[in-house]
Design an enzyme around this catalytic site. Structure first.
Site, PDB file in Angstrom:
ATOM      1  N   VAL A   4       0.873  -1.193   0.000  1.00  0.00           N
ATOM      2  CA  VAL A   4       0.000   0.000   0.000  1.00  0.00           C
ATOM      3  C   VAL A   4       0.900   1.231   0.000  1.00  0.00           C
ATOM      4  O   VAL A   4       1.770   1.348   0.861  1.00  0.00           O
ATOM      5  CB  VAL A   4      -0.888   0.046   1.272  1.00  0.00           C
ATOM      6  CG1 VAL A   4      -1.760   1.289   1.248  1.00  0.00           C
ATOM      7  CG2 VAL A   4      -1.758  -1.190   1.401  1.00  0.00           C
ATOM      8  N   HIS A   5       0.710   2.115  -0.968  1.00  0.00           N
ATOM      9  CA  HIS A   5       1.579   3.293  -0.956  1.00  0.00           C
ATOM     10  C   HIS A   5       0.945   4.557  -1.532  1.00  0.00           C
ATOM     11  O   HIS A   5       1.519   5.630  -1.444  1.00  0.00           O
ATOM     12  CB  HIS A   5       2.873   3.005  -1.732  1.00  0.00           C
ATOM     13  CG  HIS A   5       2.678   2.938  -3.216  1.00  0.00           C
ATOM     14  ND1 HIS A   5       2.783   4.042  -4.024  1.00  0.00           N
ATOM     15  CD2 HIS A   5       2.361   1.921  -4.032  1.00  0.00           C
ATOM     16  CE1 HIS A   5       2.558   3.691  -5.279  1.00  0.00           C
ATOM     17  NE2 HIS A   5       2.287   2.408  -5.307  1.00  0.00           N
ATOM     18  N   ARG A   6      -0.222   4.445  -2.156  1.00  0.00           N
ATOM     19  CA  ARG A   6      -0.758   5.615  -2.861  1.00  0.00           C
ATOM     20  C   ARG A   6      -1.219   6.714  -1.918  1.00  0.00           C
ATOM     21  O   ARG A   6      -1.618   6.445  -0.793  1.00  0.00           O
ATOM     22  CB  ARG A   6      -1.966   5.200  -3.694  1.00  0.00           C
ATOM     23  CG  ARG A   6      -1.560   4.728  -5.004  1.00  0.00           C
ATOM     24  CD  ARG A   6      -2.656   4.377  -5.922  1.00  0.00           C
ATOM     25  NE  ARG A   6      -2.055   3.473  -6.861  1.00  0.00           N
ATOM     26  CZ  ARG A   6      -1.145   3.836  -7.752  1.00  0.00           C
ATOM     27  NH1 ARG A   6      -0.793   5.093  -7.883  1.00  0.00           N
ATOM     28  NH2 ARG A   6      -0.582   2.934  -8.515  1.00  0.00           N
TER      29      ARG A   6
ATOM     30  N   ARG B 268       7.056   5.949   2.266  1.00  0.00           N
ATOM     31  CA  ARG B 268       5.993   6.937   2.454  1.00  0.00           C
ATOM     32  C   ARG B 268       4.942   6.407   3.442  1.00  0.00           C
ATOM     33  O   ARG B 268       4.524   7.106   4.363  1.00  0.00           O
ATOM     34  CB  ARG B 268       5.321   7.227   1.099  1.00  0.00           C
ATOM     35  CG  ARG B 268       4.187   8.242   1.172  1.00  0.00           C
ATOM     36  CD  ARG B 268       2.942   7.791   0.447  1.00  0.00           C
ATOM     37  NE  ARG B 268       2.961   7.917  -1.004  1.00  0.00           N
ATOM     38  CZ  ARG B 268       2.525   8.980  -1.690  1.00  0.00           C
ATOM     39  NH1 ARG B 268       2.114  10.045  -1.082  1.00  0.00           N
ATOM     40  NH2 ARG B 268       2.518   8.955  -2.992  1.00  0.00           N
TER      41      ARG B 268
ATOM     42  N   ASP C 223      -2.564  -1.648  -3.572  1.00  0.00           N
ATOM     43  CA  ASP C 223      -3.104  -0.500  -4.310  1.00  0.00           C
ATOM     44  C   ASP C 223      -2.146  -0.104  -5.433  1.00  0.00           C
ATOM     45  O   ASP C 223      -2.306   0.949  -6.047  1.00  0.00           O
ATOM     46  CB  ASP C 223      -3.374   0.693  -3.375  1.00  0.00           C
ATOM     47  CG  ASP C 223      -2.106   1.300  -2.800  1.00  0.00           C
ATOM     48  OD1 ASP C 223      -1.014   0.724  -2.972  1.00  0.00           O
ATOM     49  OD2 ASP C 223      -2.204   2.371  -2.162  1.00  0.00           O
TER      50      ASP C 223
END
Ligand code: UDP
Length: 358
Positions: free
Chosen positions: A203-205, A236, A280
């Site tokens: 998950v990074h968006r 992030r 994602d």
């Protein structure tokens, strides 16, 4: 006759993956100058991937470093312009949908240099999504547009973009084929004693990490996976979880390994034997399909609609209940469907560029 010169601009993890097959193919027909914007500067997201995939060392490093998207955008433009002035390429080539992509596209346009876009025509139809803004603007500035799929071609046609458009397949599929044997030779699940029924999570968006509400939903999803799982945490995401005070909750999930970002080969090794993927990421959705592993995408829409139509990818949004329902219904591993070309997208792109410029 002199060979055409192409200035390729990369700067993010997925762009290094895409450049691995494409730089190799491009150098058979053209002189390539490779520029690294420095948008991803964490060694785990940049140097590690560049080295292990044999991406040629960059000829120019713009070292843009951290900052807001507008700050990074303007710094890349300011630092790329002199490189273009010095090297005078016949074409600037950009990949995907990042700040680096848009910055290089704008610099090409403003220096009157032809532009080529790899992964053209992808759309989420979410105009507030940073990646959507980057890809729409880049497509509309491009002279050569390399589409991975028929859906991408149709998206461009709807926007009136038909000149210079080529369906070439997907360079990430080329990379998958190039490196699958090397990945299989790496230790995968046994590194963490995960057994055979494990999930791979990424998950990074911005949509999943920029608000406390979204981050809480991510942690709820992690808490409800009900399988052993490994989550190589994007820097992030790690920083945002810490800022929101949610790291301890994520660390406490039983059976969940929160790992550092992995090299491409180690990540593929885990993916190839996983029971399922929860992500994602654009690239990881496709790579799950290449590997025959069912995917759950924690977004409301995807650019890679073929994976959903083929029944190998399910959209749940950032919603733990829907993820649980999708996991209860997880299809078995499958024979990879033929969605993204024949594994020679890079060769196609380099031949089209050479023909166009000569
Ligand atoms: N990837 C990797 N290590 C990891 C997670 C992902 O090498 O720990 C690779 C993955 O195999 C894919 C790419 O990074 O090739 C996807 O990048 P990311 O998810 O950052 O970006 P997106 O595809 O969403 O643009």
């Amino acid at each position: 006759m002199s060979r055409p010169s192409v200035l390729s601009v990369v700067g993010n993890r997925p762009q290094f993956v895409k450049a691995a097959p494409l730089s190799r193919a491009l150098r058979e027909t053209c002189d390539e100058v490779l520029v690294h914007s420095g948008q991803h500067y964490d060694p785990a997201l940049a140097d590690l991937i560049i080295d292990e995939l044999g991406v040629p060392p960059p000829d120019h490093a713009l070292e843009v470093g951290p900052g807001s998207p507008p700050a990074q955008l303007s710094r890349i433009i300011a630092r790329l312009e002199p490189v273009i002035a010095e090297t005078r390429p016949d074409l600037v080539l950009v990949y995907g949908d990042t700040t680096t992509t848009l910055a290089a596209a704008l610099t090409a346009a403003k220096t009157d240099t032809a532009l080529g876009h790899v992964e053209a025509g992808l759309r989420s139809f979410q105009r507030t999504m940073p990646e959507e803004q980057n890809r729409v603007l880049t497509d509309h500035l491009s002279e050569l547009l390399f589409c991975p799929t028929d859906a991408a071609l149709a998206n461009l046609a709807r926007e009136g973009v038909t000149d210079g458009v080529h369906r070439v397949g997907d360079v990430m599929f080329d990379a998958h084929l190039m490196f699958a044997d090397a990945a299989r030779a790496r230790p995968g699940a046994e590194r963490w004693d995960l057994g055979e029924d494990y999930l791979l999570v990424t998950v990074h968006r911005a949509a999943a990490t920029d608000t406390r509400q979204a981050l809480t939903a991510v942690v709820e999803i992690l808490e409800s996976l009900g399988h052993p799982a490994v989550f190589p945490v994007h820097p992030r995401t790690r920083a945002k979880l810490e800022e929101a005070g949610l790291s301890d909750r994520a660390e406490a999930v039983p059976g969940l390994v929160l790992a550092e970002p992995l090299g491409y080969l180690d990540f593929q090794a885990l993916l190839l034997s996983a029971r399922g993927v929860v992500t994602d990421s654009g690239g990881v959705q496709k790579e799950a399909a290449f590997a025959g592993v069912p995917c759950i995408t924690v977004r409301d829409e995807t650019e890679w609609v073929e994976t959903v139509e083929a029944g190998v990818n399910r959209l749940t949004g950032l919603d733990a209940e829907r993820v649980v329902a999708a996991l209860e219904d997880l299809p078995p591993r499958f024979t990879p469907p033929d969605l993204y070309g024949d594994g020679d997208a890079a060769g196609e792109i380099s031949r089209i560029i050479a023909a166009h410029l000569s």
